[in-house]
Design a protein around this motif. Structure first.
Motif: not given
Length: 115
Positions: A92-115
């Protein structure tokens, strides 16, 4: 407003939480990547490395990140403390812009499991 010490403590707790995780979360955190966390309201950036399921904080400096880390996070100190304590939902914080997360696509796909 969270202090620099409280932010550092929150990053240490996050590291401990990742190290104690199992299953998909542990696998997602098993990256070896440079990491930066810019605390916007304090204008300070913590730098380090995500390695072996832990966050190794190397230090901090004033201002935005000096070097481009592979995984970059930007948020306020209060939001960092709230995320780690479980009072703020990351998605929710990421979707509302309160948190920015930047990484390569592969890392983002892997990190989504942490969310």
């Amino acid at each position: 407003m969270a202090t620099l010490a409280e932010c550092r403590s929150a990053l240490d707790r996050l590291s401990d939480n990742l190290a104690g995780a199992d299953g998909d979360v542990r696998a997602a955190a098993a990256l070896d990547r440079t990491l930066s966390c810019h605390v916007t309201d304090l204008d300070a950036t913590f730098t380090g490395r995500l390695r072996g399921g832990r966050i190794e904080v190397a230090g901090h400096h004033g201002g935005p990140p000096r070097e481009r880390a592979r995984i970059r996070l930007a948020l306020t100190g209060d939001d960092l403390v709230a995320l780690v304590s479980g009072r703020l939902d990351f998605a929710r914080a990421w979707a509302s812009g309160r948190v920015r997360l930047e990484a390569g696509l592969g890392d983002l796909l892997r990190l989504r499991k942490l969310l």
